[in-house]
Design an enzyme around this catalytic site. Structure first.
Site, short mmCIF file in Angstrom:
data_model
loop_
_atom_site.label_atom_id
_atom_site.label_comp_id
_atom_site.label_asym_id
_atom_site.label_seq_id
_atom_site.Cartn_x
_atom_site.Cartn_y
_atom_site.Cartn_z
N LYS A 172 -5.34 -86.84 -5.18
CA LYS A 172 -5.53 -86.17 -6.48
C LYS A 172 -4.17 -85.85 -7.08
O LYS A 172 -3.44 -84.99 -6.59
CB LYS A 172 -6.31 -84.87 -6.33
CG LYS A 172 -6.68 -84.30 -7.71
CD LYS A 172 -7.06 -82.84 -7.68
CE LYS A 172 -5.89 -81.91 -7.92
NZ LYS A 172 -5.24 -82.01 -9.24
N GLU A 247 3.95 -78.97 1.92
CA GLU A 247 5.28 -78.97 1.32
C GLU A 247 5.22 -77.99 0.15
O GLU A 247 4.68 -78.32 -0.90
CB GLU A 247 5.64 -80.37 0.80
CG GLU A 247 5.61 -81.47 1.85
CD GLU A 247 6.69 -81.33 2.88
OE1 GLU A 247 7.64 -80.55 2.66
OE2 GLU A 247 6.60 -81.99 3.92
N CYS A 281 11.21 -78.43 -6.03
CA CYS A 281 11.08 -77.45 -4.95
C CYS A 281 12.43 -77.22 -4.28
O CYS A 281 12.68 -76.15 -3.76
CB CYS A 281 10.06 -77.95 -3.95
SG CYS A 281 10.41 -79.64 -3.44
N GLU A 381 10.18 -68.02 -6.99
CA GLU A 381 10.48 -69.37 -7.48
C GLU A 381 10.19 -69.43 -8.99
O GLU A 381 9.05 -69.20 -9.40
CB GLU A 381 9.61 -70.39 -6.73
CG GLU A 381 9.98 -71.81 -7.06
CD GLU A 381 9.11 -72.82 -6.31
OE1 GLU A 381 7.89 -72.60 -6.24
OE2 GLU A 381 9.66 -73.81 -5.83
P1 NAP Z 1 0.19 -75.98 -7.63
O1 NAP Z 1 -0.34 -75.16 -8.72
O2 NAP Z 1 0.13 -75.47 -6.25
O3 NAP Z 1 -0.56 -77.39 -7.75
C1 NAP Z 1 -0.30 -78.46 -6.91
C2 NAP Z 1 -1.53 -79.31 -6.81
O4 NAP Z 1 -2.59 -78.57 -6.20
C3 NAP Z 1 -2.09 -79.78 -8.15
O5 NAP Z 1 -2.62 -81.07 -8.00
C4 NAP Z 1 -3.17 -78.75 -8.41
O6 NAP Z 1 -4.16 -79.18 -9.30
C5 NAP Z 1 -3.73 -78.57 -7.02
N1 NAP Z 1 -4.49 -77.34 -6.83
C6 NAP Z 1 -4.49 -76.20 -7.58
N2 NAP Z 1 -5.35 -75.29 -7.07
C7 NAP Z 1 -5.91 -75.86 -5.98
C8 NAP Z 1 -6.86 -75.43 -5.01
N3 NAP Z 1 -7.42 -74.22 -5.07
N4 NAP Z 1 -7.20 -76.27 -4.01
C9 NAP Z 1 -6.64 -77.49 -3.92
N5 NAP Z 1 -5.75 -77.96 -4.81
C10 NAP Z 1 -5.37 -77.15 -5.82
O7 NAP Z 1 1.70 -76.35 -7.86
P2 NAP Z 1 2.38 -76.81 -9.20
O8 NAP Z 1 2.61 -75.63 -10.04
O9 NAP Z 1 1.63 -77.96 -9.77
O10 NAP Z 1 3.74 -77.39 -8.63
C11 NAP Z 1 4.86 -76.62 -8.46
C12 NAP Z 1 4.98 -76.14 -7.03
O11 NAP Z 1 5.08 -77.23 -6.13
C13 NAP Z 1 6.21 -75.33 -6.81
O12 NAP Z 1 5.94 -74.23 -6.03
C14 NAP Z 1 7.10 -76.29 -6.04
O13 NAP Z 1 8.09 -75.68 -5.27
C15 NAP Z 1 6.14 -77.02 -5.23
N6 NAP Z 1 6.72 -78.27 -4.76
C16 NAP Z 1 7.01 -78.40 -3.43
C17 NAP Z 1 7.59 -79.57 -2.95
C18 NAP Z 1 7.95 -79.75 -1.49
O14 NAP Z 1 8.05 -80.89 -1.06
N7 NAP Z 1 8.12 -78.70 -0.71
C19 NAP Z 1 7.87 -80.59 -3.83
C20 NAP Z 1 7.58 -80.41 -5.17
C21 NAP Z 1 6.98 -79.25 -5.61
P3 NAP Z 1 -3.97 -78.88 -10.87
O15 NAP Z 1 -3.08 -79.92 -11.35
O16 NAP Z 1 -5.33 -78.97 -11.47
O17 NAP Z 1 -3.40 -77.50 -10.99
#
Ligand code: NAP
Ligand code: MG
Length: 487
Positions: A172, A247, A281, A381
């Site tokens: 997804k 991650e 991230c 963050e």
């Molecule tokens: P997010 O809100 O956690 O969303 C990530 C993914 O999870 C999206 O596809 C989102 O869908 C989905 N999601 C949301 N709620 C969910 C639930 N209850 N159950 C399952 N999936 C769900 O993160 P983001 O704001 O898109 O991305 C930014 C974050 O990613 C930051 O914290 C960043 O640090 C982290 N990140 C980490 C890494 C690493 O490798 N450590 C790399 C890049 C980014 P939707 O699109 O519909 O919200």
């Protein structure tokens, strides 16, 4: 442009017929309506992946590898279109998507194409009379949920090792940025991946993502995203005790010692925080500077930040584009007030840029604020072009500040003192450390974090362990085993 769900080798609408708009963050216009997967669509995708698994996992590993290699070639052949699509959907400048994201995506598929036939088991020396060997088996259907910050690259990071190991995938993408993952799915069909091996199901996180994490027939969920959602994934996974890889977020420490090469620090720190508008991230979001060089460094760093060219991502001279969504832009800007409320000072940026050309887009100027290490802006963050600056005196103080958040993903340090560099690298609580550089990644180098940054590793041989499970096989190679119940 593909805008429907990719299930069992075909692009199909969602069963509900529902769609989601994908927006161009440069001017807030709609690029496309994209099918939105519901739970019944996830079931369809899982069924297709399950049906494809026996044949895919039993295929010669070299043949699986060959398909990944072909895909890498196809990505390179379509590099311009993929870069353009990624820039349109995410707002990343085309110079980055064309020179970094697309080549890195191809490189990742190629690396794991080569890896497919190199995952070996082992023979364990056990007591005489027995042969014990260990094989690594794929897990089955794996679910993957990714965020919007590097959607094209993360498609390769997630899919390539899973497929090389012989798993089938239900992925997804983020609702904000589904287009490049669908484009990769199209190329996969073209180069001959069997139907069902890969399924791409755009949809809402709390619906489609949540169901992937819960699904009883998914053996593992690999998640990249925020720490808050990571916790929900763990909870949702408990029903069938699926394997989880996380991650999550980061708050990268970027520590500058008094003997650092400041030219390199200025360049490396700017790349560390302003590349991809800071939506990384592993962004270098905390600049931690020795007090003796702080004034000089800050003068040069703020002057570089003010000169960064902000503009239309499709303009090849643009160095910084918009943030990926309006909501996220507003959230990033709200941290400017948070910084001021706790006594921080805005040294540069802190607002949306002026000018009619950018007025409809989700832009933020490169922002540098002073902060105490315990301030919210230095702990939470922000995920934007927003860096805090704090100073330190002793090495111990620098280390305490660097290690002083709940995160532990990436960290950097700048010094010419070899001994200090290695000592500090060992003491940093962080999954990755960069010495005299920042934010380097490679398909062969383990990527991941500790603490609130998650667990498990992407890349290299490490990730092959994440996508396989060991099986230990005992063989009696000696007919005479001593009797345990002598009669
Ligand atoms: P997010 O809100 O956690 O969303 C990530 C993914 O999870 C999206 O596809 C989102 O869908 C989905 N999601 C949301 N709620 C969910 C639930 N209850 N159950 C399952 N999936 C769900 O993160 P983001 O704001 O898109 O991305 C930014 C974050 O990613 C930051 O914290 C960043 O640090 C982290 N990140 C980490 C890494 C690493 O490798 N450590 C790399 C890049 C980014 P939707 O699109 O519909 O919200
Ligand atoms: Mg978009």
């Amino acid at each position: 442009m593909q805008t429907q769900l990719f299930i069992n080798g075909r692009f199909v609408p969602a069963l509900s017929g529902e769609t989601l708009a994908s927006i161009n963050p440069h001017d807030n216009t709609e690029i496309a309506q994209v099918s939105m997967a519901g739970r019944a669509d996830i079931d369809r995708a899982v069924d297709a992946a399950k049906a494809a698994f026996p044949k895919w996992s039993n295929m010669a590993a070299a043949d699986r590898g060959r398909l990944l290699l072909k895909l890498a070639d196809a990505i390179e052949a379509n590099a311009d279109e993929l870069a353009r699509l990624e820039s349109l959907d995410t707002g990343h400048p085309i110079r980055d998507t064309r020179n970094l994201d697309v080549p890195r995506t191809a490189a990742t598929f190629r690396y794991f194409g080569g890896m497919a036939d190199k995952i070996e088991g082992s023979v364990i020396p056990v007591e005489a009379g027995f042969l014990n060997y260990m094989t690594r088996e794929p897990l089955g259907v794996v679910g993957q949920v990714v965020p919007w910050n590097f959607p094209l690259m993360f498609t390769s990071w997630k899919m390539a090792p899973a497929l090389a190991a012989g798993n089938c995938v239900v992925m997804k993408p983020a609702e904000l940025t589904p287009l490049s993952s669908l484009a990769i799915a199209e190329l996969m069909a073209e180069v001959g991946f069997p139907p069902g091996v890969v399924n791409v199901v755009p949809g809402l996180g709390y619906v489609a993502g949540q169901y992937i994490a819960e699904h009883p027939e998914i053996s593992k969920v690999a998640f990249t995203g925020s720490t808050a959602v990571g916790r929900k994934i763990v909870q949702a996974s408990s029903g069938n005790l699926k394997k989880v890889q996380l991650e999550l977020g980061g708050k990268g420490a970027n520590v500058v010692f008094s003997d650092a090469n400041l030219d390199a620090v200025v360049q490396g720190s700017a790349f560390g925080i302003f590349h991809n508008q800071g939506q990384a991230c592993i962004a270098a979001s905390r600049l931690i500077v020795h007090e003796s060089v702080a004034d000089e460094l800050l003068e040069r760093f703020t002057s570089l930040a003010r000169s960064i060219k902000i503009g239309d991502p499709l303009d090849p001279s643009t160095e910084m584009g918009p943030l990926t969504s309006q909501m996220h832009r507003d959230r990033v800007l709200s941290y400017v007030d948070v910084a001021r409320e706790q006594g921080g000072c805005v040294l540069s940026g802190g607002k949306a840029p002026h000018g009619a050309a950018l007025a409809k887009g989700f832009y933020v100027e490169p922002t540098i604020v002073s902060a105490k290490p315990t301030d919210r802006v230095a702990q939470e963050e922000v995920f934007g072009p927003f860096v805090t600056v704090s100073t330190f005196g002793s090495d111990e103080e620098g280390l305490a500040i660097a290690n002083g958040t709940e995160y532990g993903l990436g960290a950097g340090l700048w010094t010419r003192d070899l001994q200090r560099a290695h000592l500090f690298a060992r003491q940093l609580r962080s999954g990755m450390v960069w010495i005299n550089c920042y934010k380097r990644v490679s398909p062969g180098s383990p990527f991941g974090g500790v603490g609130a940054s998650g667990y498990g590793r992407e890349m290299g041989f490490e990730v092959m362990h994440e996508y396989t499970q060991p099986k230990s096989v005992w063989v009696n190679v000696d007919a005479d085993i001593p009797p345990y119940y002598p009669r």
